[in-house]
Structure formats: structure tokens, C-alpha cells
Design a protein around this motif. Structure first.
Motif, short mmCIF file in Angstrom:
data_model
loop_
_atom_site.label_atom_id
_atom_site.label_comp_id
_atom_site.label_asym_id
_atom_site.label_seq_id
_atom_site.Cartn_x
_atom_site.Cartn_y
_atom_site.Cartn_z
N GLY A 49 0.76 -1.25 -0.04
CA GLY A 49 -0.09 0.09 0.01
C GLY A 49 0.84 1.32 0.05
N LEU A 50 2.05 1.13 0.18
CA LEU A 50 3.18 2.33 0.07
C LEU A 50 3.16 2.66 -1.35
N GLY A 51 3.33 4.11 -1.67
CA GLY A 51 3.77 4.41 -2.92
C GLY A 51 5.24 4.35 -3.15
N GLU A 52 5.67 4.76 -4.53
CA GLU A 52 7.11 4.38 -4.67
C GLU A 52 8.05 5.37 -3.94
N ALA A 53 7.44 6.38 -3.75
CA ALA A 53 8.32 7.61 -2.85
C ALA A 53 8.51 7.01 -1.44
N GLU A 54 7.47 6.32 -0.87
CA GLU A 54 7.69 5.89 0.49
C GLU A 54 8.63 4.68 0.53
N ARG A 55 8.33 3.80 -0.39
CA ARG A 55 9.41 2.63 -0.45
C ARG A 55 10.72 3.16 -0.49
N ARG A 56 11.10 4.05 -1.54
CA ARG A 56 12.40 4.70 -1.49
C ARG A 56 12.83 5.14 -0.20
N PHE A 57 12.19 5.87 0.34
CA PHE A 57 12.52 6.65 1.52
C PHE A 57 12.98 5.39 2.67
N LEU A 58 12.08 4.32 2.75
CA LEU A 58 12.40 3.38 3.58
C LEU A 58 13.91 2.66 3.41
N PHE A 59 14.15 2.62 2.09
CA PHE A 59 15.58 2.03 1.72
C PHE A 59 16.66 3.02 1.91
N ARG A 60 16.11 4.28 2.03
CA ARG A 60 17.15 5.37 2.54
C ARG A 60 17.41 5.27 4.08
N THR A 61 16.39 5.16 4.82
CA THR A 61 16.30 5.23 6.07
C THR A 61 16.15 4.06 7.10
N ASP A 62 15.47 3.14 6.68
CA ASP A 62 15.00 1.99 7.35
C ASP A 62 15.65 0.75 6.89
#
Length: 286
Positions: free
Chosen positions: A86-99
Motif C-alpha cells: 500500500g506504500l507509494g514508490e516514494a515511500e518505499r524509496r524513503f524506507l530504503f534510505r532510512t530504515d
């Protein structure tokens, strides 16, 4: 299992949930009906033979692949458990950067081979907003020291490093922003036995200091026993399932000659052996 979108209050609740997870490529089923919970601060090993869908499962857990069925849910930093689909592409990219940090079996997939080691680590920091050169370089130097790479090599490109050094640099890069989860895809498979044992020590030393969650896939039973708190055993593919999840209540470091360790090794080997026999029979039939 906690319901999706419930707020998680403490570390006794899962950080990540896989629920009835399956992935197929046309008529080929890579893995099916995989369910487990991943908890903060634990080391989980996923063990299976080649072709058992281990790497596919890791890519599903990190939202690099979309599941054919089931779902993966992750506890966000606000404490809410959300379905990754349910996450957008931008949210998934953010997770890869931070989490999330990710360590590949082939260092060339996880590193920029032509830029310096310091830049490889520094890029991760800049991606989350760091902009002070001196602080970035000091932090990169600190991480190189943690993975036992001489700071004198900070300006050298990874292509000048040995295989073991490249993997240690990948770990430093992956952990530089102190992500919640480090995902590792057979990270030590290509290394010689001596270097592999050294890498195990480096990884455990870092884990004991920072307490981050680690998920790694391997076909090496001894490696899984040496590193993991829990071991998920996958059947031989296609259509692999997790046949059993084993809890390891054994002190570290673990001696493979110890009777309890040897018994555990045998149990995992027995779980894999029937599948290997069936696979051999299928291959002979064709």
C-alpha cells in the motif's frame, strides 16, 4: 499476529510480518504460503538449498518484488504497522534510505566500484540529509574502523579491495544510517572459509554494539547456527515453504563441536535431506 494498521507499543511486537506470502513467475512457484514475524534486535537466518526461493523471499520482504499472494507489513517509525504493497514508490524509496540496509552477494551490486570507500558510505548519509563534509567523513571513517578497514583506505575505490573488504564495506554502507533492518543475501558465500569466519565475528561484534535487526539468507547450516537467534528452514523449490523455525537458545560464540550445536546441525540437515532426495528423484525422472 497484530492487525494491520494497529499501533505497536513495544519491542515485544513484530517489526515485520510476512503473511501467507507467495511468489510465482508464470507457472513456476518460487515460494508459497510463507508466514513469520520478525522482532526488533533479532538475527534471523533463512536457510535452504539453491533454488529454494531464499533470495526471492528477501526481495519480497524488502518490497523489491511484489508478492503474487499474501502481504508483508512493516512497522513504520511512527509505530504503525503498514502493508508494504500500500506504500507509494516514494515511500518505499524513503524506507530504503532510512530504515533498511541491503547487502548483496555480489559487492558490485551494492557498491559503486569506481568511487572511494568514503563516498560509498557518505552517499548513504547524504541521502538522509547530512550535508557537513567533515561530519560525513568522520562518520565514514568510524564505520570503516568498525568493519576493520584501515582509515588509510578511505579514499581508495572498492575495486582495489579484496573480496572480504568489499563485503565489509557493504556492511558499513548498509549500516551507516543505522537502519532498523539489515537484509543480507548470501553475503559471505563467495569468500574463503577463513575470511568467512572473520566476517562472522565482524558482523556479530557490530550487532552486539548497535542491536539492529538482521535477516540473512544462506545455504550454509554452520553459518546460520553461528550467527542467528532463529533459523527458518526452507524446503527445496519450486514452491518452497518454511518447514520449521528453530529457536537458538545457545550462548555466543558457538562451537560447532559442542553436543547441542551438533544436534541442532543434524536436525536442520534432516529437515533438508528429504527434500533433496525428492529433488534428485524428480531430476532422474526427467
Amino acid at each position: 499476529m497484530a492487525e494491520i494498521d494497529n499501533v505497536i507499543q513495544d519491542n515485544d511486537e513484530p517489526l515485520l510480518l510476512a503473511e501467507n506470502l507467495s511468489k510465482s513467475y508464470g507457472r513456476l512457484m518460487a515460494c508459497r504460503d510463507v508466514s513469520f514475524a520478525l522482532y526488533p534486535g533479532e538475527v534471523l537466518a533463512i536457510v535452504g538449498e539453491s533454488g529454494s526461493g531464499k533470495s526471492t523471499l528477501l526481495q519480497l520482504l524488502s518490497a523489491q518484488l511484489a508478492p503474487s499472494a499474501g502481504r508483508v507489513s512493516y512497522r513504520m517509525r511512527d509505530g504503525v504497522l503498514r502493508d508494504l504493497a500500500g506504500l507509494g514508490e516514494a515511500e518505499r524509496r524513503f524506507l530504503f534510505r532510512t530504515d533498511w540496509g541491503y547487502v548483496h552477494q555480489d559487492p558490485a551490486q551494492g557498491l559503486r566500484m569506481a568511487v572511494s570507500a568514503g563516498a560509498n558510505v557518505g552517499e548513504r548519509l547524504m541521502a538522509v540529509g547530512w550535508n557537513h563534509y567533515g561530519r560525513i567523513r568522520d562518520t565514514a571513517s568510524s564505520w570503516l574502523e568498525r568493519v576493520e578497514i584501515s582509515v588509510d583506505r578511505i579514499d581508495d575505490a572498492p575495486r582495489t579491495y579484496s573480496g572480504g573488504m568489499r563485503q565489509r564495506l557493504q556492511i558499513a554502507r548498509g549500516l551507516a544510517v543505522e537502519p532498523n533492518v539489515l537484509l543480507m543475501d548470501e553475503p559471505f558465500a563467495a569468500l574463503d572459509a577463513l575470511t568467512r569466519r572473520r566476517m562472522h565475528k565482524v558482523l556479530l561484534d557490530i550487532w552486539q554494539r548497535i542491536g539492529k535487526t538482521i535477516v540473512f539468507v544462506t545455504h550454509d547450516i554452520a553459518e546460520a547456527i553461528s550467527l542467528a537467534d532463529r533459523i527458518a528452514v526452507m524446503s527445496v523449490g519450486p514452491g518452497s515453504v518454511i518447514t520449521k523455525v528453530l529457536e537458538l537458545e545457545l550462548p555466543r560464540p558457538r562451537d560447532l563441536a559442542d553436543a547441542k550445536v551438533a544436534q541442532l546441525f543434524g536436525e536442520i540437515e534432516d529437515l533438508l535431506t528429504p527434500d533433496l532426495i525428492r529433488l534428485d528423484e524428480q531430476l532422474e525422472a526427467h
